[in-house]
Design a protein around this motif. Structure first.
Motif, PDB file in Angstrom:
ATOM      1  N   VAL A 112     -44.599  45.445  25.900  1.00 51.71           N
ATOM      2  CA  VAL A 112     -45.331  46.010  24.824  1.00 51.71           C
ATOM      3  C   VAL A 112     -44.282  47.083  23.976  1.00 51.71           C
ATOM      4  CG1 VAL A 112     -47.228  46.895  23.635  1.00 51.71           C
ATOM      5  CG2 VAL A 112     -47.553  45.145  25.355  1.00 51.71           C
ATOM      6  N   LEU A 113     -43.966  46.634  22.746  1.00 50.44           N
ATOM      7  CA  LEU A 113     -43.072  47.427  21.931  1.00 50.44           C
ATOM      8  C   LEU A 113     -43.764  47.935  21.014  1.00 50.44           C
ATOM      9  CD1 LEU A 113     -39.860  45.357  22.052  1.00 50.44           C
ATOM     10  CD2 LEU A 113     -40.312  47.287  23.385  1.00 50.44           C
ATOM     11  N   ARG A 114     -44.719  47.342  20.314  1.00 46.71           N
ATOM     12  CA  ARG A 114     -45.786  47.674  19.147  1.00 46.71           C
ATOM     13  C   ARG A 114     -47.127  47.477  19.627  1.00 46.71           C
ATOM     14  NH1 ARG A 114     -41.216  48.883  18.539  1.00 46.71           N
ATOM     15  NH2 ARG A 114     -39.729  48.337  16.838  1.00 46.71           N
ATOM     16  N   VAL A 115     -47.909  48.602  19.100  1.00 45.78           N
ATOM     17  CA  VAL A 115     -49.326  48.640  19.236  1.00 45.78           C
ATOM     18  C   VAL A 115     -50.086  48.656  17.890  1.00 45.78           C
ATOM     19  CG1 VAL A 115     -51.144  49.580  20.554  1.00 45.78           C
ATOM     20  CG2 VAL A 115     -49.100  49.605  21.670  1.00 45.78           C
ATOM     21  N   ILE A 116     -50.977  47.863  17.776  1.00 35.77           N
ATOM     22  CA  ILE A 116     -51.755  47.723  16.475  1.00 35.77           C
ATOM     23  C   ILE A 116     -52.957  48.587  16.589  1.00 35.77           C
ATOM     24  CG2 ILE A 116     -52.826  46.214  14.571  1.00 35.77           C
ATOM     25  CD1 ILE A 116     -50.895  44.189  15.553  1.00 35.77           C
ATOM     26  N   ASP A 117     -53.545  49.461  15.511  1.00 33.70           N
ATOM     27  CA  ASP A 117     -54.664  50.224  15.362  1.00 33.70           C
ATOM     28  C   ASP A 117     -55.138  49.624  14.159  1.00 33.70           C
ATOM     29  OD1 ASP A 117     -56.738  51.781  14.360  1.00 33.70           O
ATOM     30  OD2 ASP A 117     -55.758  53.594  15.548  1.00 33.70           O
ATOM     31  N   LYS A 118     -56.308  48.629  14.286  1.00 40.53           N
ATOM     32  CA  LYS A 118     -56.762  48.044  13.068  1.00 40.53           C
ATOM     33  C   LYS A 118     -58.047  48.540  12.691  1.00 40.53           C
ATOM     34  CE  LYS A 118     -58.931  44.087  13.340  1.00 40.53           C
ATOM     35  NZ  LYS A 118     -60.061  44.082  12.087  1.00 40.53           N
ATOM     36  N   ASN A 119     -58.324  49.943  12.450  1.00 37.88           N
ATOM     37  CA  ASN A 119     -59.286  50.704  11.962  1.00 37.88           C
ATOM     38  C   ASN A 119     -59.149  50.414  10.317  1.00 37.88           C
ATOM     39  OD1 ASN A 119     -61.238  52.426  10.728  1.00 37.88           O
ATOM     40  ND2 ASN A 119     -61.599  53.133  12.899  1.00 37.88           N
ATOM     41  N   LEU A 120     -59.871  49.548   9.772  1.00 38.49           N
ATOM     42  CA  LEU A 120     -59.670  49.158   8.433  1.00 38.49           C
ATOM     43  C   LEU A 120     -59.843  50.703   7.582  1.00 38.49           C
ATOM     44  CD1 LEU A 120     -61.281  45.877   7.806  1.00 38.49           C
ATOM     45  CD2 LEU A 120     -59.044  46.369   7.922  1.00 38.49           C
ATOM     46  N   PHE A 121     -60.674  51.451   7.917  1.00 33.37           N
ATOM     47  CA  PHE A 121     -61.113  52.776   7.115  1.00 33.37           C
ATOM     48  C   PHE A 121     -60.018  53.853   7.271  1.00 33.37           C
ATOM     49  CE2 PHE A 121     -65.162  50.668   7.781  1.00 33.37           C
ATOM     50  CZ  PHE A 121     -65.711  50.592   6.455  1.00 33.37           C
ATOM     51  N   ASN A 122     -58.879  53.439   8.086  1.00 32.29           N
ATOM     52  CA  ASN A 122     -57.739  54.513   8.038  1.00 32.29           C
ATOM     53  C   ASN A 122     -56.921  54.359   6.596  1.00 32.29           C
ATOM     54  OD1 ASN A 122     -57.426  55.740  10.516  1.00 32.29           O
ATOM     55  ND2 ASN A 122     -56.923  53.887  11.631  1.00 32.29           N
ATOM     56  N   PHE A 123     -57.436  53.596   5.684  1.00 35.51           N
ATOM     57  CA  PHE A 123     -56.563  53.754   4.304  1.00 35.51           C
ATOM     58  C   PHE A 123     -56.942  54.898   3.858  1.00 35.51           C
ATOM     59  CE2 PHE A 123     -61.082  52.154   3.015  1.00 35.51           C
ATOM     60  CZ  PHE A 123     -61.459  53.075   2.285  1.00 35.51           C
ATOM     61  N   GLY A 124     -58.111  55.596   4.190  1.00 32.08           N
ATOM     62  CA  GLY A 124     -58.179  57.313   3.847  1.00 32.08           C
ATOM     63  C   GLY A 124     -57.075  58.112   4.673  1.00 32.08           C
ATOM     64  N   ASN A 125     -56.575  57.590   5.555  1.00 26.88           N
ATOM     65  CA  ASN A 125     -55.656  58.553   6.583  1.00 26.88           C
ATOM     66  C   ASN A 125     -54.468  58.164   6.529  1.00 26.88           C
ATOM     67  OD1 ASN A 125     -57.848  59.874   7.688  1.00 26.88           O
ATOM     68  ND2 ASN A 125     -58.243  58.229   9.352  1.00 26.88           N
ATOM     69  N   VAL A 126     -53.845  57.249   5.552  1.00 36.43           N
ATOM     70  CA  VAL A 126     -52.653  57.148   5.246  1.00 36.43           C
ATOM     71  C   VAL A 126     -51.512  58.353   5.014  1.00 36.43           C
ATOM     72  CG1 VAL A 126     -50.802  56.365   3.756  1.00 36.43           C
ATOM     73  CG2 VAL A 126     -52.932  54.805   4.098  1.00 36.43           C
ATOM     74  N   GLY A 127     -52.098  59.459   4.492  1.00 37.85           N
ATOM     75  CA  GLY A 127     -51.281  60.841   4.136  1.00 37.85           C
ATOM     76  C   GLY A 127     -51.174  61.305   5.566  1.00 37.85           C
ATOM     77  N   PHE A 128     -52.242  61.447   6.674  1.00 40.04           N
ATOM     78  CA  PHE A 128     -52.180  61.861   7.939  1.00 40.04           C
ATOM     79  C   PHE A 128     -51.336  60.972   8.719  1.00 40.04           C
ATOM     80  CE2 PHE A 128     -56.627  63.994   7.335  1.00 40.04           C
ATOM     81  CZ  PHE A 128     -56.023  65.101   7.102  1.00 40.04           C
ATOM     82  N   ILE A 129     -51.096  59.701   8.623  1.00 42.12           N
ATOM     83  CA  ILE A 129     -50.431  58.856   9.563  1.00 42.12           C
ATOM     84  C   ILE A 129     -48.808  59.173   8.994  1.00 42.12           C
ATOM     85  CG2 ILE A 129     -49.573  56.150   9.781  1.00 42.12           C
ATOM     86  CD1 ILE A 129     -52.760  55.773   9.307  1.00 42.12           C
ATOM     87  N   HIS A 130     -48.463  59.294   7.779  1.00 41.37           N
ATOM     88  CA  HIS A 130     -47.158  59.476   7.532  1.00 41.37           C
ATOM     89  C   HIS A 130     -46.704  60.822   8.061  1.00 41.37           C
ATOM     90  CE1 HIS A 130     -43.559  58.954   5.334  1.00 41.37           C
ATOM     91  NE2 HIS A 130     -43.795  59.967   4.482  1.00 41.37           N
ATOM     92  N   PHE A 131     -47.524  61.739   8.031  1.00 40.32           N
ATOM     93  CA  PHE A 131     -47.288  63.140   8.255  1.00 40.32           C
ATOM     94  C   PHE A 131     -46.813  63.348   9.698  1.00 40.32           C
ATOM     95  CE2 PHE A 131     -48.407  67.299   9.620  1.00 40.32           C
ATOM     96  CZ  PHE A 131     -47.697  68.273   8.787  1.00 40.32           C
ATOM     97  N   CYS A 132     -47.920  62.596  10.596  1.00 42.11           N
ATOM     98  CA  CYS A 132     -47.995  62.663  11.916  1.00 42.11           C
ATOM     99  C   CYS A 132     -46.853  61.721  12.659  1.00 42.11           C
ATOM    100  CB  CYS A 132     -49.285  62.568  12.475  1.00 42.11           C
ATOM    101  SG  CYS A 132     -49.407  62.817  14.364  1.00 42.11           S
ATOM    102  N   LEU A 133     -46.760  60.321  12.122  1.00 45.26           N
ATOM    103  CA  LEU A 133     -46.102  59.159  12.569  1.00 45.26           C
ATOM    104  C   LEU A 133     -45.337  58.575  11.384  1.00 45.26           C
ATOM    105  CD1 LEU A 133     -48.989  57.804  14.762  1.00 45.26           C
ATOM    106  CD2 LEU A 133     -46.973  58.905  15.550  1.00 45.26           C
ATOM    107  N   PRO A 134     -44.217  59.277  11.225  1.00 42.13           N
ATOM    108  CA  PRO A 134     -43.303  58.706   9.893  1.00 42.13           C
ATOM    109  C   PRO A 134     -42.621  57.465  10.056  1.00 42.13           C
ATOM    110  CG  PRO A 134     -42.082  60.525  11.157  1.00 42.13           C
ATOM    111  CD  PRO A 134     -43.556  60.579  11.731  1.00 42.13           C
ATOM    112  N   ASN A 135     -42.655  56.805  11.293  1.00 41.75           N
ATOM    113  CA  ASN A 135     -42.322  55.602  11.385  1.00 41.75           C
ATOM    114  C   ASN A 135     -43.016  54.644  11.777  1.00 41.75           C
ATOM    115  OD1 ASN A 135     -39.501  56.493  10.937  1.00 41.75           O
ATOM    116  ND2 ASN A 135     -39.211  57.249  13.120  1.00 41.75           N
ATOM    117  N   ALA A 136     -44.316  54.872  11.722  1.00 44.96           N
ATOM    118  CA  ALA A 136     -45.367  53.804  11.954  1.00 44.96           C
ATOM    119  C   ALA A 136     -45.212  52.869  10.721  1.00 44.96           C
ATOM    120  CB  ALA A 136     -46.642  54.530  12.126  1.00 44.96           C
TER     121      ALA A 136
END
Length: 626
Positions: free
Chosen positions: A340-364
């Protein structure tokens, strides 16, 4: 013994606490249940009910973890131990649910029927039964008509008893704690399947009226404040350059509005040998408070502060490690080959967390699934969600309000982080799935895997409302499907039109030239006209005016179905009698032929006897003459 009971009680409480703690804590919860079961004295009949409860709760947890086979075994124990019809029905019901999750729809249907035999007043089971039958698509219309009449009769029984489903939990029960409205959605789905669109919508509305009465009123201010806070915090200068997050390509996020094709996207990608989809689990969402605490702690600090940088990186690593740990355990229950090289987190309400995702995991990689607005809202409205956090799904105005704020938040991130989200349109995925998937696989920096196109043959467990749909190859019948209810969807359209001009002016609408933002029923979706099923001779089938004159009463329908049944039975009886008559005539024919043959034989014998006698007489007379 009292201390032992207290210990078990604490284990249950501990397990319940962990159930809500995200994917990484569910294995701890499972251990807590197993420990509780281990310490119960199996010979003590007083503890039988507790054993049933523990096995049931463990089965529910295993189902949440995607361990369908293990969940079935736990619920089989519930069934075997049960002495009450309620527990028997419970054990059977959740066995069927786990089978559905594993894609074994055909096996689940007779078990749902068995639940209704064991406990006929568990009428919410009809909803699951109808959904399963509809997905299998093997039930003839006559059987659907009988089922619809049967469900309306069951519903009427409770109405005759003057039971109010919003008040009397005993009449409309799901888990004994709260009344359930599944029967309304079951009637809706069956009526729609038969083409009785007006009758279908009538029962859908009845269900929503009760759900609105059950749930607290929607807090619009909370939604608005949340949207404004996100826009305020994540301004263009929020993200440091260069990034200080954890440098990993493993995480993939699928975001969007509910019912937007996200399960289809994830299931197709999960069919790739190097990609694992966690389903409804979210590691990032559960870990977000930790990241917020870091930001509060180092408020006003720059990237020059080494403590700040190391804590952000460490937090990102924790998220990725937990995602990999979850994937390792999940892959063990699948036939997936390859690392496994990629793991999907499919919590749709993460649309509000896009800023945090980019801050914490810039290559996601962040994939945003978009679907036609009215198709999306109809799909939410017509499906029974049953989540108290989604109380806005029961009212057209509230549903549109939430959808508008979702558009606003995503548009904000589109503006401040241009190109950060890879946006896909559901209609494009349906029209050309291979092209859409190749674009995503290329973005994930992986080689193409042809297994993606055979996703419907996958053995993965799916726990969303789309769990049965994704067992089939891509189909287009739901694209533009709202047009079947063009008349009934008018309140949604009216509410939408209050916002659309301003949203269009500010460039908030995604795919502005490809999507039906004018809500035109004649819009060309590229798949031909919407298919409408004729629901009886009385119904007019023009989707613009919709089914206007198909408003028969429940009593008329039950009467009509009964008369149809009696007519069918009479025809069957006549056919049977005809068969009997035919077979009787054949038998008589055979008998008469036998008689004739026997008579012929007798005549032949008698002739032969007469000849022999004559010969003998002649012989004797000759002898006497001599």
């Amino acid at each position: 013994q009292e201390w032992g009971m207290l210990g078990i009680f604490l284990q249950i409480k501990d397990a319940r606490y962990h159930v809500a703690g995200g994917a990484s804590m569910k294995y701890e919860a499972l251990h807590a249940f197993e420990t509780g079961i281990k310490y119960i004295d199996v010979n003590d009949s007083r503890l039988l009910r507790l054993r049933v409860s523990l096995h049931h709760r463990m089965g529910m947890l295993l189902k949440m973890m995607g361990l369908g086979e293990e969940a079935i075994e736990a619920h089989k124990v519930v069934f075997e131990l049960s002495e009450h019809s309620y527990d028997l029905a419970l054990g059977l019901f959740h066995q069927a649910e786990a089978l559905i999750m594993l894609g074994k729809v055909r096996e689940a249907i007779p078990i749902y029927e068995q639940v209704l035999e064991v406990k006929p007043d568990r009428i919410n089971t009809y909803y699951q039964l109808v959904r399963a039958k509809r997905e299998l698509n093997e039930t003839p219309d006559k059987e659907w008509e009988i089922l619809l009449a049967r469900m309306i009769s069951e519903y009427k029984k409770y109405k005759k008893l003057n039971l109010d489903p919003a008040r009397d939990a005993a009449a409309f029960t799901y888990m004994a704690q709260s009344p359930d409205t599944g029967i309304y959605w079951a009637i809706y789905e069956t009526a729609e399947n038969l083409g009785h669109y007006q009758k279908a919508w009538e029962y859908l509305e009845k269900g929503h009226v009760i759900e609105r009465a059950k749930h607290y009123s929607h807090n619009r201010k909370r939604t608005q404040d949340k949207s404004e806070t996100i826009k305020e915090i994540f301004s263009p200068g929020f993200w440091p350059t260069p990034s200080i997050g954890y440098d990993s390509k493993i995480p993939v996020f699928i975001i969007g509005m509910m019912r937007s094709g996200s399960t289809l996207t994830e299931t197709m990608l999960d069919s790739h040998k190097h990609i694992y989809g966690m389903g409804e689990e979210t590691i990032f969402g559960a870990e977000t408070p930790g990241l917020q605490n870091i930001l509060i702690k180092y408020q006003g600090q720059t990237t020059a502060n080494k403590g700040f940088v190391s804590e952000v990186k460490a937090h990102g690593k924790i998220v990725v490690d937990k995602m990999m740990k979850t994937s390792d355990k999940g892959v063990a229950n699948t036939t997936k080959e390859g690392k496994v090289l990629r793991v999907i987190d499919k919590n749709l309400f993460n649309f509000g967390n896009v800023g945090f995702i980019h801050f914490c995991l810039p290559n996601a990689v962040i994939i945003h699934c978009v679907r036609d607005p009215l198709d999306t809202l109809l799909s939410i409205y017509k499906n029974k969600l049953g989540d108290q956090e989604i109380e806005w799904a029961h009212h057209p105005e509230d549903l549109v309000f939430e959808y508008i704020h979702y558009l606003e938040v995503v548009a904000h991130f589109r503006k401040v982080l241009p190109g950060r989200m890879h946006e896909i349109l559901y209609a494009d995925t349906v029209r050309n799935p291979e092209k859409t998937m190749k674009e995503i696989v290329n973005l994930l920096d992986l080689e193409w895997d042809p297994n993606i196109m055979n996703y419907h043959k996958s053995n993965r467990t799916i726990q969303t409302l789309s769990m049965t749909q994704v067992r089939y190859s891509v189909y287009s019948k739901s694209v533009g499907g709202w047009r079947k209810y063009a008349k009934q969807m008018q309140p949604f359209i009216d509410e939408f039109n209050k916002y659309i001009p301003d949203l269009r002016r500010r460039g908030v609408l995604p795919f502005p030239n490809k999507m039906n933002w004018n809500f035109n029923p004649h819009f060309d979706y590229g798949f031909g006209p919407v298919t409408l099923k004729a629901g009886g001779k009385k119904c007019s089938m023009d989707f613009v005016t919709n089914v206007t004159d198909c408003n028969f009463t429940d009593e008329e329908y039950i009467k009509q179905t009964k008369s149809k049944l009696s007519t069918n039975n009479n025809i069957k009886t006549k056919k049977k009698n005809k068969k009997k008559k035919k077979s009787g005539t054949k038998k008589n024919k055979k008998k008469s032929l036998k008689k004739i043959k026997n008579e012929k034989k007798k005549k032949k014998k008698s002739k032969t006897k007469t000849k022999t006698k004559t010969k003998k007489v002649k012989k004797s007379s000759v002898k006497s003459e001599l």
